[in-house]
Design a protein around this motif. Sequence first.
Motif, short mmCIF file in Angstrom:
data_model
loop_
_atom_site.label_atom_id
_atom_site.label_comp_id
_atom_site.label_asym_id
_atom_site.label_seq_id
_atom_site.Cartn_x
_atom_site.Cartn_y
_atom_site.Cartn_z
N MET A 261 2.50 4.09 -4.19
CA MET A 261 1.87 3.86 -2.89
C MET A 261 3.00 4.27 -1.83
O MET A 261 3.03 5.27 -1.30
CB MET A 261 1.23 2.58 -2.96
N MET A 262 3.78 3.18 -1.86
CA MET A 262 4.93 3.57 -0.64
C MET A 262 6.18 3.43 -1.32
O MET A 262 6.29 2.71 -2.42
CB MET A 262 4.81 2.30 0.42
N ARG A 263 7.16 4.11 -0.66
CA ARG A 263 8.47 4.28 -1.46
C ARG A 263 9.47 2.89 -0.82
O ARG A 263 10.24 2.64 -1.75
CB ARG A 263 9.08 5.19 -1.09
N ALA A 264 9.20 2.58 0.38
CA ALA A 264 10.01 1.48 0.81
C ALA A 264 9.66 0.28 1.17
O ALA A 264 8.26 0.45 1.52
CB ALA A 264 10.95 2.26 1.81
N ARG A 265 9.94 -0.67 0.95
CA ARG A 265 9.55 -2.07 1.45
C ARG A 265 9.30 -1.82 2.64
O ARG A 265 8.44 -2.69 3.49
CB ARG A 265 10.42 -3.16 1.06
N THR A 266 10.18 -1.19 3.69
CA THR A 266 10.02 -1.16 5.26
C THR A 266 8.31 -0.39 5.53
O THR A 266 7.78 -0.72 6.38
CB THR A 266 10.98 -0.58 5.99
N ASP A 267 8.15 0.38 4.57
CA ASP A 267 6.89 1.21 5.02
C ASP A 267 5.73 0.08 4.61
O ASP A 267 4.48 0.03 5.28
CB ASP A 267 6.87 2.44 3.85
N CYS A 268 5.84 -0.82 3.76
CA CYS A 268 4.82 -1.70 3.45
C CYS A 268 4.78 -2.61 4.46
O CYS A 268 3.62 -3.14 4.81
CB CYS A 268 5.28 -2.39 1.92
N ALA A 269 5.87 -3.30 4.75
CA ALA A 269 5.86 -4.11 5.96
C ALA A 269 5.05 -3.60 7.14
O ALA A 269 4.37 -4.33 7.98
CB ALA A 269 7.30 -4.62 6.56
N ASP A 270 5.36 -2.18 7.61
CA ASP A 270 4.60 -1.57 8.59
C ASP A 270 3.20 -1.58 8.42
O ASP A 270 2.33 -1.65 9.29
CB ASP A 270 5.09 -0.30 8.75
N LEU A 271 2.70 -1.45 7.16
CA LEU A 271 1.06 -1.35 6.90
C LEU A 271 0.61 -2.92 7.18
O LEU A 271 -0.57 -2.93 7.66
CB LEU A 271 0.95 -1.04 5.34
N ILE B 265 -6.09 -1.59 0.47
CA ILE B 265 -5.04 -0.95 1.25
C ILE B 265 -5.68 0.29 1.86
O ILE B 265 -6.20 1.07 1.30
CB ILE B 265 -3.86 -0.54 0.23
N ALA B 266 -5.63 0.43 3.10
CA ALA B 266 -5.94 1.49 3.92
C ALA B 266 -4.86 2.24 4.27
O ALA B 266 -3.73 1.72 5.09
CB ALA B 266 -6.53 1.16 5.58
N ILE B 267 -4.85 3.43 3.73
CA ILE B 267 -3.60 4.23 3.79
C ILE B 267 -4.01 5.70 3.70
O ILE B 267 -4.83 6.26 2.99
CB ILE B 267 -2.63 4.15 2.62
N GLN B 268 -3.48 6.53 4.82
CA GLN B 268 -3.46 7.98 4.81
C GLN B 268 -5.19 8.20 4.64
O GLN B 268 -5.51 9.29 4.08
CB GLN B 268 -2.85 8.90 3.55
N GLY B 269 -5.79 7.63 5.72
CA GLY B 269 -7.35 8.09 5.76
C GLY B 269 -8.17 7.55 4.60
O GLY B 269 -9.37 7.87 4.69
N ALA B 270 -7.54 6.78 3.62
CA ALA B 270 -8.37 6.24 2.49
C ALA B 270 -8.29 4.74 2.23
O ALA B 270 -7.19 4.40 2.58
CB ALA B 270 -8.06 6.98 1.10
N VAL B 271 -9.17 4.48 1.35
CA VAL B 271 -9.02 2.82 1.19
C VAL B 271 -8.80 2.79 -0.47
O VAL B 271 -9.57 3.32 -1.17
CB VAL B 271 -10.25 1.99 1.62
#
Length: 99
Positions: free
Chosen positions: A1-11, A39-45
Amino acid sequence: MMRARTDCADLVARGSIRINRQPTVKPHAKLRVGDVLTIAIQGAVRVLRVAGLAGRRGPAAEARRLYIDVGDADAGCGDVNDVSATSCIGADSSAYRAP
C-alpha cells in the motif's frame, strides 16, 4: 500500500483511513487480528482485514501475508456484501438494517 510510515500518517491526517468503520485520527492506533481497515487511496477504496501482526518490520512480501483484501473475490473471503465477512460488528446491529 504505502512505502513509508509518514505516507500512512498523511492518510490518517486526511481522514482516509477507518478502523472497523470508525474514522481514526491516530497514526499510532492499535490494530488487532480481525480488525477491518477501510482505506481511500488513489481514487479507490480498499477494504482489508488484519490476519496477523508482525513482531518486527519486514519486507513487503511478509507484510502482504498479514492482511486479507476483503474486496478481492479470488481470495476466498466470501461475499463482500455479507456483513459478517467485512466487519466485526454483528449483523443485527442497527447500522445494518435494510431500508
